[in-house]
Design a protein around this motif. Structure first.
Motif, PDB file in Angstrom:
ATOM      1  N   SER A  65       0.921  -1.206  -0.033  1.00  0.00           N
ATOM      2  CA  SER A  65      -0.179   0.074  -0.026  1.00  0.00           C
ATOM      3  C   SER A  65       0.806   1.277   0.002  1.00  0.00           C
ATOM      4  N   ASP A  66       2.080   1.085   0.247  1.00  0.00           N
ATOM      5  CA  ASP A  66       3.016   2.332   0.454  1.00  0.00           C
ATOM      6  C   ASP A  66       3.772   2.407  -0.800  1.00  0.00           C
ATOM      7  N   SER A  67       3.458   1.637  -1.832  1.00  0.00           N
ATOM      8  CA  SER A  67       4.255   1.552  -3.088  1.00  0.00           C
ATOM      9  C   SER A  67       3.493   2.351  -4.222  1.00  0.00           C
ATOM     10  N   THR A  68       4.490   2.998  -4.878  1.00  0.00           N
ATOM     11  CA  THR A  68       3.757   3.886  -6.092  1.00  0.00           C
ATOM     12  C   THR A  68       3.700   2.953  -7.466  1.00  0.00           C
ATOM     13  N   ALA A  69       4.732   2.360  -7.298  1.00  0.00           N
ATOM     14  CA  ALA A  69       5.255   1.526  -8.566  1.00  0.00           C
ATOM     15  C   ALA A  69       5.991   0.269  -8.334  1.00  0.00           C
ATOM     16  N   ILE A  70       6.054  -0.641  -9.190  1.00  0.00           N
ATOM     17  CA  ILE A  70       6.608  -2.203  -8.874  1.00  0.00           C
ATOM     18  C   ILE A  70       7.362  -2.286 -10.280  1.00  0.00           C
ATOM     19  N   ALA A  71       8.542  -2.757 -10.198  1.00  0.00           N
ATOM     20  CA  ALA A  71       9.484  -3.334 -10.990  1.00  0.00           C
ATOM     21  C   ALA A  71       9.519  -4.815 -10.767  1.00  0.00           C
ATOM     22  N   LEU A  72       8.845  -5.616 -11.574  1.00  0.00           N
ATOM     23  CA  LEU A  72       8.686  -6.849 -11.506  1.00  0.00           C
ATOM     24  C   LEU A  72       9.893  -7.550 -12.551  1.00  0.00           C
ATOM     25  N   VAL A  73      10.979  -8.367 -11.747  1.00  0.00           N
ATOM     26  CA  VAL A  73      11.864  -8.674 -12.580  1.00  0.00           C
ATOM     27  C   VAL A  73      11.749 -10.245 -12.672  1.00  0.00           C
ATOM     28  N   SER A  74      12.111 -10.803 -13.678  1.00  0.00           N
ATOM     29  CA  SER A  74      12.081 -12.515 -13.694  1.00  0.00           C
ATOM     30  C   SER A  74      13.405 -12.773 -14.089  1.00  0.00           C
ATOM     31  N   ARG A  75      14.157 -13.650 -13.266  1.00  0.00           N
ATOM     32  CA  ARG A  75      15.138 -14.098 -13.531  1.00  0.00           C
ATOM     33  C   ARG A  75      15.443 -15.529 -13.859  1.00  0.00           C
ATOM     34  N   LEU A  76      14.190 -16.286 -13.925  1.00  0.00           N
ATOM     35  CA  LEU A  76      14.085 -17.684 -14.626  1.00  0.00           C
ATOM     36  C   LEU A  76      14.421 -17.695 -15.929  1.00  0.00           C
ATOM     37  N   GLU A 111      13.616 -15.362 -19.896  1.00  0.00           N
ATOM     38  CA  GLU A 111      12.941 -14.115 -20.393  1.00  0.00           C
ATOM     39  C   GLU A 111      11.660 -14.129 -20.493  1.00  0.00           C
ATOM     40  N   GLN A 112      10.958 -14.859 -20.108  1.00  0.00           N
ATOM     41  CA  GLN A 112       9.491 -15.152 -20.487  1.00  0.00           C
ATOM     42  C   GLN A 112       8.628 -14.503 -19.368  1.00  0.00           C
ATOM     43  N   ALA A 113       7.519 -13.634 -20.102  1.00  0.00           N
ATOM     44  CA  ALA A 113       6.772 -12.900 -19.101  1.00  0.00           C
ATOM     45  C   ALA A 113       6.107 -13.922 -18.096  1.00  0.00           C
ATOM     46  N   THR A 149       6.738  -4.169 -20.778  1.00  0.00           N
ATOM     47  CA  THR A 149       7.981  -4.986 -20.523  1.00  0.00           C
ATOM     48  C   THR A 149       9.285  -4.237 -21.018  1.00  0.00           C
ATOM     49  N   PHE A 150      10.209  -4.389 -20.338  1.00  0.00           N
ATOM     50  CA  PHE A 150      11.259  -3.826 -20.884  1.00  0.00           C
ATOM     51  C   PHE A 150      12.793  -4.769 -20.627  1.00  0.00           C
ATOM     52  N   THR A 151      13.833  -4.423 -21.528  1.00  0.00           N
ATOM     53  CA  THR A 151      15.131  -5.047 -21.202  1.00  0.00           C
ATOM     54  C   THR A 151      16.155  -4.253 -21.340  1.00  0.00           C
ATOM     55  N   ASP A 152      17.128  -4.550 -20.424  1.00  0.00           N
ATOM     56  CA  ASP A 152      18.399  -3.740 -20.778  1.00  0.00           C
ATOM     57  C   ASP A 152      19.634  -4.585 -20.295  1.00  0.00           C
ATOM     58  N   GLN A 153      20.822  -3.948 -20.280  1.00  0.00           N
ATOM     59  CA  GLN A 153      22.170  -4.858 -19.988  1.00  0.00           C
ATOM     60  C   GLN A 153      22.069  -5.297 -18.642  1.00  0.00           C
ATOM     61  N   PHE A 154      21.224  -4.955 -17.568  1.00  0.00           N
ATOM     62  CA  PHE A 154      21.094  -5.086 -16.142  1.00  0.00           C
ATOM     63  C   PHE A 154      20.043  -6.262 -16.008  1.00  0.00           C
ATOM     64  N   GLU A 155      18.983  -5.980 -16.397  1.00  0.00           N
ATOM     65  CA  GLU A 155      17.664  -6.795 -16.319  1.00  0.00           C
ATOM     66  C   GLU A 155      17.449  -7.276 -17.630  1.00  0.00           C
ATOM     67  N   PRO A 156      17.399  -8.681 -17.643  1.00  0.00           N
ATOM     68  CA  PRO A 156      16.710  -9.179 -19.204  1.00  0.00           C
ATOM     69  C   PRO A 156      15.266  -9.323 -19.245  1.00  0.00           C
ATOM     70  N   HIS A 157      14.710  -9.120 -18.235  1.00  0.00           N
ATOM     71  CA  HIS A 157      13.026  -8.990 -18.098  1.00  0.00           C
ATOM     72  C   HIS A 157      12.509  -8.266 -17.168  1.00  0.00           C
ATOM     73  N   LEU A 158      12.028  -6.763 -17.467  1.00  0.00           N
ATOM     74  CA  LEU A 158      11.436  -6.169 -16.438  1.00  0.00           C
ATOM     75  C   LEU A 158      10.162  -5.678 -16.811  1.00  0.00           C
ATOM     76  N   GLU A 159       9.065  -5.983 -15.993  1.00  0.00           N
ATOM     77  CA  GLU A 159       7.880  -5.308 -16.112  1.00  0.00           C
ATOM     78  C   GLU A 159       7.550  -4.233 -15.034  1.00  0.00           C
TER      79      GLU A 159
END
Length: 228
Positions: A50-61, A63-65, A85-95
């Protein structure tokens, strides 16, 4: 991920899924395992969320959502919307998920309306939308002043005169939204301006538009808005 307004969200929760064991990272060097099957743990997690404005959901299993457990998705969907969903050099799968009722562009914009005010407040981004003679104003605040302050949204007509003013107190909430009735105005284009002022003294607060380095004494130009 390229620079976005999301980087200026101070109450961002990051949830990382590794196989069937989701973990939420609340602070640097601190983590907690999520268990939605235990009622006492679920209530505690609801409080944190309830205190969170946004969430970064990272999958490290992988690259599938769909690597994120469905129970976790169902839980988050109650209060948050998926913004892509976004990807970069640090996180392969970030929602990116944002609270319901707010446009995704508020946190995904690559050119956020960053403003530093001399009273210590920081505006992380702002969106002004128009539909059916109603203006929708969405704020993303990163910092707040110690004293109570208000904002004034003003529309300027073709002859340079103010034709609408809407004032509200700035709550100490990172996300804020407002509806402004503009039905009394004729259709057309108007210049929109934002003024932040001290609630007690009514004195306007100067500041700096971070991206351009432009300093201002009273108001920020929000550009043109069209009423239909």
């Amino acid at each position: 991920m390229q620079e976005r307004a999301l980087q200026h969200v101070t109450s961002l929760a990051t949830i990382t899924t590794i196989g069937d064991a989701p973990i939420t990272w609340r602070m640097p060097f601190s983590q907690m395992r999520i268990d939605l099957t235990r009622s006492h743990r679920r209530a505690y997690l609801d409080g944190l969320l309830s205190d969170s404005t946004a969430i970064a959901l990272v999958s490290r299993l992988n690259e599938q959502a769909d690597a994120t457990p469905q129970a976790l998705r169902d839980w988050l969907r109650q209060d948050f919307r998926n913004c892509g969903t976004f990807t970069d050099q640090f996180e392969p799968h970030l929602e990116v998920l944002l609270r319901q009722g707010y446009p995704c562009e508020l946190v995904l914009s690559r050119r956020p309306a960053l403003v530093d005010y001399d009273n210590g407040a920081r505006l992380g981004n702002l969106l002004l939308e128009s539909a059916d003679a109603t203006l929708r104003l969405f704020f993303l605040w990163s910092r707040f002043p110690e004293d109570t302050h208000s904002f004034s949204l003003q529309l300027i007509g073709a002859h340079g005169k103010r034709v609408l003013g809407y004032d509200q107190v700035i709550d100490r909430k990172e996300l804020q939204s407002f509806r402004v009735d503009a039905s009394a105005l004729p259709p057309g284009d108007y210049d929109a301006r934002l003024i932040v002022y001290n609630y007690a003294t009514r004195k306007s607060v100067p500041g700096t538009i971070i991206r351009s380095g432009l300093e201002f004494q009273r108001e920020v130009d929000l550009g043109s808005v069209t009423l239909e």
